[in-house]
Design an enzyme around this catalytic site. Sequence first.
Site, PDB file in Angstrom:
ATOM      1  N   TYR A 124      -7.960   0.144   1.394  1.00 45.55           N
ATOM      2  CA  TYR A 124      -6.601  -0.383   1.295  1.00 45.55           C
ATOM      3  C   TYR A 124      -5.590   0.726   1.073  1.00 45.55           C
ATOM      4  O   TYR A 124      -5.894   1.743   0.452  1.00 45.55           O
ATOM      5  CB  TYR A 124      -6.478  -1.360   0.108  1.00 45.55           C
ATOM      6  CG  TYR A 124      -7.378  -2.555   0.176  1.00 45.55           C
ATOM      7  CD1 TYR A 124      -6.950  -3.750   0.748  1.00 45.55           C
ATOM      8  CD2 TYR A 124      -8.665  -2.502  -0.353  1.00 45.55           C
ATOM      9  CE1 TYR A 124      -7.778  -4.860   0.796  1.00 45.55           C
ATOM     10  CE2 TYR A 124      -9.505  -3.604  -0.303  1.00 45.55           C
ATOM     11  CZ  TYR A 124      -9.065  -4.777   0.268  1.00 45.55           C
ATOM     12  OH  TYR A 124      -9.891  -5.871   0.319  1.00 45.55           O
TER      13      TYR A 124
ATOM     14  N   ARG B  59      -4.860  -5.819  -7.181  1.00 48.91           N
ATOM     15  CA  ARG B  59      -3.827  -6.202  -8.143  1.00 48.91           C
ATOM     16  C   ARG B  59      -4.193  -5.809  -9.562  1.00 48.91           C
ATOM     17  O   ARG B  59      -3.370  -5.321 -10.333  1.00 48.91           O
ATOM     18  CB  ARG B  59      -3.557  -7.706  -8.059  1.00 48.91           C
ATOM     19  CG  ARG B  59      -2.757  -8.099  -6.842  1.00 48.91           C
ATOM     20  CD  ARG B  59      -2.524  -9.598  -6.808  1.00 48.91           C
ATOM     21  NE  ARG B  59      -3.765 -10.316  -6.609  1.00 48.91           N
ATOM     22  CZ  ARG B  59      -4.094 -11.446  -7.241  1.00 48.91           C
ATOM     23  NH1 ARG B  59      -3.296 -11.942  -8.153  1.00 48.91           N
ATOM     24  NH2 ARG B  59      -5.216 -12.055  -6.971  1.00 48.91           N
TER      25      ARG B  59
ATOM     26  N   ASP C  99      -4.643 -12.138   1.211  1.00 50.43           N
ATOM     27  CA  ASP C  99      -3.654 -13.091   0.755  1.00 50.43           C
ATOM     28  C   ASP C  99      -2.477 -13.139   1.719  1.00 50.43           C
ATOM     29  O   ASP C  99      -2.297 -12.245   2.549  1.00 50.43           O
ATOM     30  CB  ASP C  99      -3.187 -12.701  -0.646  1.00 50.43           C
ATOM     31  CG  ASP C  99      -2.303 -13.771  -1.254  1.00 50.43           C
ATOM     32  OD1 ASP C  99      -2.765 -14.909  -1.378  1.00 50.43           O
ATOM     33  OD2 ASP C  99      -1.149 -13.470  -1.579  1.00 50.43           O
TER      34      ASP C  99
ATOM     35  N   ASP D  81       1.526  -9.256  -8.543  1.00 51.65           N
ATOM     36  CA  ASP D  81       2.136  -8.719  -7.326  1.00 51.65           C
ATOM     37  C   ASP D  81       3.586  -9.175  -7.232  1.00 51.65           C
ATOM     38  O   ASP D  81       4.082  -9.886  -8.113  1.00 51.65           O
ATOM     39  CB  ASP D  81       1.333  -9.096  -6.072  1.00 51.65           C
ATOM     40  CG  ASP D  81       1.320 -10.591  -5.792  1.00 51.65           C
ATOM     41  OD1 ASP D  81       2.202 -11.309  -6.299  1.00 51.65           O
ATOM     42  OD2 ASP D  81       0.436 -11.045  -5.058  1.00 51.65           O
TER      43      ASP D  81
END
Length: 337
Positions: free
Chosen positions: A149, A256, A121, A163
């Site tokens: 991540y 998320r 994103d 987020d």
Amino acid sequence: MAAAEAAVGSSSSLKTDTVPVPESAGTAAATAATSSATAAAAAVAAAVRTGSEARVSKPALATKLLSLSGVFAVHKPKGPTSAELLNRLKEKLLAEAGMPSPEWTKRKKQTLKIGHGGTLDSAARGVLVVGIGKGTKMLTNMLSGSKRYIAIGELGKATDTLDSTGKVTEEKPYDKITQEDIEGILQKFTGNIMQVPPLYSALKKDGQRLSTLMKRGEAVEAKPARPVTVYSLSLQKFQPPFFTLDVECGGGFYIRSLVSDIGKELSSCANVLELTRTKQGPFTLEEHALPEDKWTIDDIAQSLEHCSSLLPGELALKKSKPEESNEQMLSCEEQRS
């Protein structure tokens, strides 16, 4: 900032550029070859070479660009979407090769195919796998492969996007949460688990992305929980209200949702503050991801050669018949994930 753990690949939302191969240009070498093939003439040719290099290299670079084929990785910064970054990469390569505008090139048959294999994103950074030429056909394998991540979560605040880019929808106390509390629940989110995807995502309803429907203010129902895999999950740092996670997961997983679920499990709430993809498949951020100043034809050619040894044998590019000029490029649709 949403996780780029894209769930689905689809036919391209990115256009296939049609790029002509310029004819070989005349060079200033003729100036050097004026009288006899003497040492002096050779010296003149060498001196002229530097000045004429730009004109000589453009056709050669165009041919080299269109011959590139394989999979490599770039470093995506925070800011642009994955699709925007891919277009920026494409524009830089075409400009370096002196390619004409897309409008003019529609009459030509040869194409530059480029796509990415798993969205990050706009608020996230890290490894973005790119396929070029026949390498675009290998991108679906990147979607289902493992990803790693580093995520920084913020306790005490929930947002509509899960987020920091979203609107705060809830606030809860977090002052009694300890490092031991967080470490004690991580096992619940490890292994084969069920996860509900975020409402703000590229998953579709009636052909439209949920994120698009949400932005329009339309009512959207959450997708049902689906099976996902978390290979490893550990707490790296806890400095209330912030906590840092190291996550390795499979395809279709949303960081998320993980951070939000952890907040709920702790009787509070949480959202993702920062997200970095450090690894996708065999490609790592430190070793393989090209920064923007390395987005050149030569650098990508070298990266393709180096990265070819990282791919499993069954994914190695094989010689094939010439592709039809109207063949569609394969890439991943933009994911708000």
